[in-house]
Design a protein around this motif. Sequence first.
Motif, PDB file in Angstrom:
ATOM      1  N   VAL A  47       0.889  -1.250  -0.037  1.00 49.49           N
ATOM      2  CA  VAL A  47       0.097  -0.111   0.068  1.00 49.49           C
ATOM      3  C   VAL A  47       0.788   1.230  -0.041  1.00 49.49           C
ATOM      4  O   VAL A  47       1.781   1.391   0.834  1.00 49.49           O
ATOM      5  CB  VAL A  47      -0.883   0.104   1.376  1.00 49.49           C
ATOM      6  N   ASN A  48       0.747   2.035  -1.109  1.00 50.97           N
ATOM      7  CA  ASN A  48       1.531   3.061  -0.999  1.00 50.97           C
ATOM      8  C   ASN A  48       0.877   4.399  -0.273  1.00 50.97           C
ATOM      9  O   ASN A  48      -0.178   4.829  -0.816  1.00 50.97           O
ATOM     10  CB  ASN A  48       1.646   3.471  -2.593  1.00 50.97           C
ATOM     11  N   LEU A  49       1.706   5.099   0.556  1.00 50.34           N
ATOM     12  CA  LEU A  49       1.095   6.071   1.336  1.00 50.34           C
ATOM     13  C   LEU A  49       1.691   7.425   0.873  1.00 50.34           C
ATOM     14  O   LEU A  49       3.034   7.563   0.965  1.00 50.34           O
ATOM     15  CB  LEU A  49       1.302   5.861   2.686  1.00 50.34           C
ATOM     16  N   GLU A  50       0.868   8.378   0.209  1.00 50.46           N
ATOM     17  CA  GLU A  50       1.480   9.583  -0.140  1.00 50.46           C
ATOM     18  C   GLU A  50       1.821  10.609   1.036  1.00 50.46           C
ATOM     19  O   GLU A  50       1.100  10.581   1.907  1.00 50.46           O
ATOM     20  CB  GLU A  50       0.367  10.269  -0.982  1.00 50.46           C
ATOM     21  N   VAL A  51       3.173  10.789   1.120  1.00 49.79           N
ATOM     22  CA  VAL A  51       3.551  11.768   2.267  1.00 49.79           C
ATOM     23  C   VAL A  51       4.506  12.813   1.677  1.00 49.79           C
ATOM     24  O   VAL A  51       4.896  12.740   0.514  1.00 49.79           O
ATOM     25  CB  VAL A  51       4.223  11.105   3.352  1.00 49.79           C
ATOM     26  N   CYS A  52       4.710  13.725   2.495  1.00 54.19           N
ATOM     27  CA  CYS A  52       5.353  14.962   1.813  1.00 54.19           C
ATOM     28  C   CYS A  52       6.934  14.680   2.499  1.00 54.19           C
ATOM     29  O   CYS A  52       7.142  13.684   3.165  1.00 54.19           O
ATOM     30  CB  CYS A  52       5.103  16.361   2.245  1.00 54.19           C
ATOM     31  N   ASN A  53       7.843  15.231   1.844  1.00 52.38           N
ATOM     32  CA  ASN A  53       9.322  15.075   2.289  1.00 52.38           C
ATOM     33  C   ASN A  53       9.670  16.308   3.257  1.00 52.38           C
ATOM     34  O   ASN A  53       8.872  17.340   3.415  1.00 52.38           O
ATOM     35  CB  ASN A  53      10.328  14.742   1.194  1.00 52.38           C
ATOM     36  N   TYR A  54      10.688  16.080   3.651  1.00 52.80           N
ATOM     37  CA  TYR A  54      11.261  17.204   4.377  1.00 52.80           C
ATOM     38  C   TYR A  54      12.933  17.569   4.070  1.00 52.80           C
ATOM     39  O   TYR A  54      13.442  16.928   3.597  1.00 52.80           O
ATOM     40  CB  TYR A  54      11.455  16.555   5.853  1.00 52.80           C
ATOM     41  N   PRO A  55      13.383  18.905   4.457  1.00 48.52           N
ATOM     42  CA  PRO A  55      14.503  19.231   3.870  1.00 48.52           C
ATOM     43  C   PRO A  55      15.753  18.690   4.230  1.00 48.52           C
ATOM     44  O   PRO A  55      16.770  18.986   3.585  1.00 48.52           O
ATOM     45  CB  PRO A  55      14.539  20.742   4.187  1.00 48.52           C
ATOM     46  N   CYS A  56      15.790  17.640   5.425  1.00 52.00           N
ATOM     47  CA  CYS A  56      16.853  17.227   5.776  1.00 52.00           C
ATOM     48  C   CYS A  56      16.655  15.798   6.177  1.00 52.00           C
ATOM     49  O   CYS A  56      15.308  15.556   6.557  1.00 52.00           O
ATOM     50  CB  CYS A  56      17.701  17.982   6.724  1.00 52.00           C
ATOM     51  N   TRP A  57      17.604  14.963   6.077  1.00 56.98           N
ATOM     52  CA  TRP A  57      17.169  13.584   6.625  1.00 56.98           C
ATOM     53  C   TRP A  57      16.887  13.287   8.101  1.00 56.98           C
ATOM     54  O   TRP A  57      15.998  12.515   8.329  1.00 56.98           O
ATOM     55  CB  TRP A  57      18.440  12.627   6.149  1.00 56.98           C
ATOM     56  N   GLN A  58      17.276  14.095   8.941  1.00 53.65           N
ATOM     57  CA  GLN A  58      16.770  13.981  10.250  1.00 53.65           C
ATOM     58  C   GLN A  58      15.209  14.220  10.414  1.00 53.65           C
ATOM     59  O   GLN A  58      14.667  13.614  10.961  1.00 53.65           O
ATOM     60  CB  GLN A  58      17.355  15.212  11.219  1.00 53.65           C
TER      61      GLN A  58
END
Length: 293
Positions: free
Chosen positions: A110-121
């Motif tokens: 199941v693919n869940l759409e999420v946003c990303n964040y500017p850094c890996w932390q």
Amino acid sequence: MSHRFCRVSASELCALLRPRRWTVVLVTTPCFAPIIWDGTFDSAILDTPFRNTTIGLTVFAIKRYVVFLKVFLETADKCFMVGHKVNYYVFTDQHADVPNVLLQEGWQVVNLEVCNYPCWQGVSMHRMEMISNFSKKCFLHEVDYLVCLDEDMMLSDHLGVEILFSLFGTLHPGFYIADHQTFTYEHCSLSQAHFPRDEGYFYYAGGFFGGSVLQVHRLTKACHQVMMVDHTNHIEAEWHDESHLNKYLLCHKPTKVLSPEYLWDERMLCRPPFLRKLRYVAMPKNHQALWNR
Ligand code: UDP
Ligand code: MN
């Protein structure tokens, strides 16, 4: 006759729990939670009571980390909860790049759409928020247990229902025989993850925890909330979500603990002879290329 009890400090107890000569391994925590190693369980017996259980596996593949997904899913298909029903929940912002891996009958991704964040932390820490939100929204109705894993890893041996219980954590492979003083608990007293000195018996890894959906929902919600408090106070715990996970597991003791068989890095660590199986191992990764970190 009077009895005299002496209180053993956490670091003293840790020293006792970690004999220098390993002829045996520790199989229960001081709270009598089992520690799972090869040889401590029999899958043939354990599989039966979990026959009608559905397990959700959460994994994040955000930005360039989507490159690890194919191997992760292919190896999970061979080793993870074989014979049981599994839903893979892939949190991603890269839908087009999610590989189409042929899985066992009845299993689904199941693919869940999420946003990303500017850094890996940021990505790492917001996993708690996303798992918490989706637990309430759908996991609570769809699965019985959640297993929350890092994705820059692959499965390399049987990993089954022996791990399931209401709340479980995994001994961090870098610290399972280390001295208590070296555990990288959060020492900044301003952080919500602050760990009182001389407390805690184990240092848990951020890349493998889980339990019943209800318990994982509680854990992820609580960790997210305290990370937000830190954020408001312009504080970030040194080991991010892992610091908060350790603090949570100090106050809410896991009912099962997984040995480092369940999280290992062959390139970073020398494998001791008592580690008979490596079930979930790090893939080689180029930090620079992934994040310029
Ligand atoms: N992650 C991701 N994209 C990123 C950074 C992290 O999807 O850009 C996810 C991924 O699932 C990864 C986890 O967050 O396994 C934790 O990050 P990482 O594995 O890099 O942390 P480490 O194991 O090096 O502490
Ligand atoms: Mn990782």
